[in-house]
Write a protein that holds these residues in place. Structure first.
Motif, PDB file in Angstrom:
ATOM      1  N   HIS A  91      54.027 -26.816  -6.935  1.00 50.85           N
ATOM      2  CA  HIS A  91      55.433 -26.521  -6.658  1.00 50.85           C
ATOM      3  C   HIS A  91      55.894 -26.933  -5.267  1.00 50.85           C
ATOM      4  O   HIS A  91      57.005 -26.593  -4.865  1.00 50.85           O
ATOM      5  CB  HIS A  91      55.702 -25.034  -6.888  1.00 50.85           C
ATOM      6  CG  HIS A  91      55.401 -24.584  -8.287  1.00 50.85           C
ATOM      7  ND1 HIS A  91      56.072 -25.085  -9.381  1.00 50.85           N
ATOM      8  CD2 HIS A  91      54.471 -23.725  -8.777  1.00 50.85           C
ATOM      9  CE1 HIS A  91      55.582 -24.531 -10.490  1.00 50.85           C
ATOM     10  NE2 HIS A  91      54.608 -23.719 -10.142  1.00 50.85           N
ATOM     11  N   GLY A  92      55.050 -27.667  -4.530  1.00 51.21           N
ATOM     12  CA  GLY A  92      55.458 -28.121  -3.200  1.00 51.21           C
ATOM     13  C   GLY A  92      54.466 -27.724  -2.134  1.00 51.21           C
ATOM     14  O   GLY A  92      53.448 -27.080  -2.416  1.00 51.21           O
ATOM     15  N   ARG A  93      54.790 -28.084  -0.887  1.00 49.43           N
ATOM     16  CA  ARG A  93      53.844 -27.890   0.215  1.00 49.43           C
ATOM     17  C   ARG A  93      54.319 -26.934   1.305  1.00 49.43           C
ATOM     18  O   ARG A  93      53.639 -26.799   2.321  1.00 49.43           O
ATOM     19  CB  ARG A  93      53.542 -29.250   0.858  1.00 49.43           C
ATOM     20  CG  ARG A  93      52.866 -30.240  -0.082  1.00 49.43           C
ATOM     21  CD  ARG A  93      51.390 -29.988  -0.219  1.00 49.43           C
ATOM     22  NE  ARG A  93      50.726 -31.156  -0.793  1.00 49.43           N
ATOM     23  CZ  ARG A  93      49.416 -31.368  -0.753  1.00 49.43           C
ATOM     24  NH1 ARG A  93      48.622 -30.482  -0.183  1.00 49.43           N
ATOM     25  NH2 ARG A  93      48.891 -32.441  -1.296  1.00 49.43           N
ATOM     26  N   THR A  94      55.487 -26.308   1.147  1.00 53.37           N
ATOM     27  CA  THR A  94      55.804 -25.234   2.083  1.00 53.37           C
ATOM     28  C   THR A  94      54.821 -24.093   1.815  1.00 53.37           C
ATOM     29  O   THR A  94      54.189 -24.037   0.753  1.00 53.37           O
ATOM     30  CB  THR A  94      57.250 -24.722   1.905  1.00 53.37           C
ATOM     31  OG1 THR A  94      57.346 -24.034   0.646  1.00 53.37           O
ATOM     32  CG2 THR A  94      58.259 -25.863   1.962  1.00 53.37           C
ATOM     33  N   PHE A  95      54.686 -23.172   2.753  1.00 56.40           N
ATOM     34  CA  PHE A  95      53.647 -22.157   2.578  1.00 56.40           C
ATOM     35  C   PHE A  95      53.927 -21.245   1.383  1.00 56.40           C
ATOM     36  O   PHE A  95      53.004 -20.812   0.692  1.00 56.40           O
ATOM     37  CB  PHE A  95      53.475 -21.345   3.866  1.00 56.40           C
ATOM     38  CG  PHE A  95      52.098 -20.749   4.019  1.00 56.40           C
ATOM     39  CD1 PHE A  95      51.014 -21.237   3.294  1.00 56.40           C
ATOM     40  CD2 PHE A  95      51.878 -19.712   4.903  1.00 56.40           C
ATOM     41  CE1 PHE A  95      49.742 -20.693   3.440  1.00 56.40           C
ATOM     42  CE2 PHE A  95      50.615 -19.164   5.060  1.00 56.40           C
ATOM     43  CZ  PHE A  95      49.543 -19.648   4.331  1.00 56.40           C
ATOM     44  N   PHE A  96      55.186 -20.967   1.125  1.00 57.19           N
ATOM     45  CA  PHE A  96      55.542 -20.146  -0.033  1.00 57.19           C
ATOM     46  C   PHE A  96      55.267 -20.923  -1.322  1.00 57.19           C
ATOM     47  O   PHE A  96      54.584 -20.440  -2.226  1.00 57.19           O
ATOM     48  CB  PHE A  96      57.018 -19.748   0.065  1.00 57.19           C
ATOM     49  CG  PHE A  96      57.445 -18.602  -0.823  1.00 57.19           C
ATOM     50  CD1 PHE A  96      56.587 -17.988  -1.729  1.00 57.19           C
ATOM     51  CD2 PHE A  96      58.752 -18.105  -0.744  1.00 57.19           C
ATOM     52  CE1 PHE A  96      57.000 -16.935  -2.534  1.00 57.19           C
ATOM     53  CE2 PHE A  96      59.179 -17.055  -1.543  1.00 57.19           C
ATOM     54  CZ  PHE A  96      58.295 -16.473  -2.443  1.00 57.19           C
ATOM     55  N   THR A  97      55.778 -22.164  -1.414  1.00 54.36           N
ATOM     56  CA  THR A  97      55.628 -22.905  -2.669  1.00 54.36           C
ATOM     57  C   THR A  97      54.177 -23.300  -2.938  1.00 54.36           C
ATOM     58  O   THR A  97      53.741 -23.341  -4.087  1.00 54.36           O
ATOM     59  CB  THR A  97      56.516 -24.170  -2.696  1.00 54.36           C
ATOM     60  OG1 THR A  97      56.188 -25.022  -1.602  1.00 54.36           O
ATOM     61  CG2 THR A  97      57.989 -23.806  -2.647  1.00 54.36           C
ATOM     62  N   VAL A  98      53.416 -23.583  -1.899  1.00 54.84           N
ATOM     63  CA  VAL A  98      52.023 -23.969  -2.108  1.00 54.84           C
ATOM     64  C   VAL A  98      51.179 -22.757  -2.509  1.00 54.84           C
ATOM     65  O   VAL A  98      50.171 -22.890  -3.212  1.00 54.84           O
ATOM     66  CB  VAL A  98      51.449 -24.698  -0.872  1.00 54.84           C
ATOM     67  CG1 VAL A  98      50.945 -23.726   0.191  1.00 54.84           C
ATOM     68  CG2 VAL A  98      50.343 -25.660  -1.264  1.00 54.84           C
ATOM     69  N   THR A  99      51.606 -21.580  -2.109  1.00 53.57           N
ATOM     70  CA  THR A  99      50.931 -20.347  -2.532  1.00 53.57           C
ATOM     71  C   THR A  99      51.235 -20.060  -4.004  1.00 53.57           C
ATOM     72  O   THR A  99      50.355 -19.660  -4.767  1.00 53.57           O
ATOM     73  CB  THR A  99      51.378 -19.159  -1.655  1.00 53.57           C
ATOM     74  OG1 THR A  99      51.064 -19.457  -0.289  1.00 53.57           O
ATOM     75  CG2 THR A  99      50.671 -17.872  -2.049  1.00 53.57           C
TER      76      THR A  99
END
Length: 402
Positions: A137-145
């Motif tokens: 879902h992406g590489r920001t810390f929220f989306t990568v989590t």
């Protein structure tokens, strides 16, 4: 200034390991490198170049807008953003659109909206987010989590909490995990990075029903599957299930960075002024190009063409496999296809990618076991045939080197 692939190793952060050749020009489904060598592009910039390289109508849209207005910030709105949002809501279930610059940003917005919606309506106990193993879902810390691949999220310290994962296509496991504390479920309606995994129709319907039962929002991450990729404008349209929030990027801009989060009026109202934002999101350049890309893709001609091109890929890949016996199956839908390697070639997807590059064909992988194709939706049939002739030579090289 003369730059080469060696320059990358001198000046760039080493989080990528790009190919040895440096592309300098593209037209349609062909690309040329610094030495003038020509490649056929089955990678599509990772499912981004929905109309190939330098499509004349996209170039024209960018040039026209570039001579008018580039950037304003969100202190003002702008005409291209309003037109694009109107067309997206006309073409989908959604009533409201939020623009960002990437898929990760669109997903970040979706997750923040879901949490804020749940807090406002049900209180802070309702905060669980469920996603699926192998999801991306992406590489920001929220989306990568939220993404279901811990290799991408480990090693950066404490992660955002109340995020749980479940096996994709396993409705029984999902039913055990979801509860009235679940605020949102995020899923790809066709898993991309995780190996081109198609959803079981009963699984998708079951997820929707359980979300309704527990008052949880269903978020479809259509960053890779959206904008014609599956032969539908969005993949949900072919599944008979409507999400509460949908995210779009990649193909939406035809190669120009843009992301969008789509939702209903009732859900959207929980992002009041000041709760979320993006300096560049919805800028006139991106929206002008995306509007033109959407106009072209959302036609019967292009969408039905995707189905015909998928059939051609499957036919020719079947013939290659009859000869060399390297694939367990051809997965996916439309112009998002995965050649899953059989046990004899397990873990060797990158070898096929490298061999393809040696034959002047650009392909992708989706994990260690899947060779991925995500070409232009309008790739000419002759480029498919020539590209797969090159791919056959690449397959032969891997088989012979074994």
């Amino acid at each position: 200034m003369n730059v080469t692939r060696a320059t990358f190793d001198e000046v760039m952060v080493p989080n990528y390991n790009p190919a040895a050749m440096v592309p300098v020009r593209g037209e349609g489904s062909r690309v040329w490198d610094q030495d003038g060598a020509e490649y056929i592009d089955f990678a599509g910039g990772i499912a981004v170049n929905v109309l190939g390289h330098c499509h004349p109508e996209l170039v024209n849209a960018l040039t026209e807008q570039g001579n008018k207005l580039w950037h304003l910030s969100n202190v003002f709105t702008n005409e291209p953003a309003l037109r694009l949002a109107s067309k997206l809501t006309d073409a989908t279930f959604a009533d409201r659109v939020y623009f960002a610059n990437s898929g990760a940003e669109a997903n970040e917005a979706a997750l923040k909206l879901a949490r804020r919606w749940a807090l406002d309506k049900f209180g802070e106990e309702k905060n669980q987010i469920i996603a699926f193993n192998k999801g991306f879902h992406g590489r920001t810390f929220f989306t990568v989590t939220v993404g279901g691949q811990s290799a991408y999220s480990d090693g950066f310290g404490p992660k955002p909490g109340a995020v749980d994962h479940c096996e994709y296509n396993n409705l029984e496991a999902f039913e055990k995990l979801i509860s009235d504390k679940t605020c949102a479920v995020m899923m790809e309606p066709l898993q991309g990075e995780g190996g081109i995994i198609s959803p079981d129709p009963d699984f998708v319907k079951g997820v929707r029903e359980l979300c309704d039962k527990h008052n949880a929002l269903l978020i479809f991450d259509e960053v890779q599957s959206g904008v014609g990729r599956t032969g539908h404008l969005y993949a949900y349209m072919g599944l008979g299930v409507t999400p509460d929030i949908l995210t779009s990027a990649k193909s939406l801009g035809g190669g120009f960075p843009i992301g969008a989060m789509l939702t209903t009026t009732a859900i959207a109202e929980h992002l009041k002024p000041g709760t979320h934002g993006s300096t560049y999101g919805g800028n006139p350049l991106a929206c002008a190009v995306a509007e033109k890309a959407l106009d072209i893709v959302n036609t019967r001609e292009v969408l039905s063409g995707v189905e015909a091109k998928e059939a051609l890929y499957r036919e020719l890949l079947g013939k290659i496999n009859d000869k060399y016996n390297v694939f367990e199956e051809i997965r996916g839908k439309g112009m998002l296809l995965g050649c899953a390697l059989n046990k004899e070639y397990e873990g060797r997807a990158r070898d096929f990618l490298v061999a393809s590059a040696n034959e002047h064909l650009m392909v992708l992988v989706a994990g260690a076991n899947v060779v991925r194709f995500a070409p232009s939706l309008i790739i000419p049939d002759e480029d498919i045939r020539e590209g797969l002739a090159r791919f056959e030579r690449a397959v032969a090289a891997v088989v012979e080197a074994k």
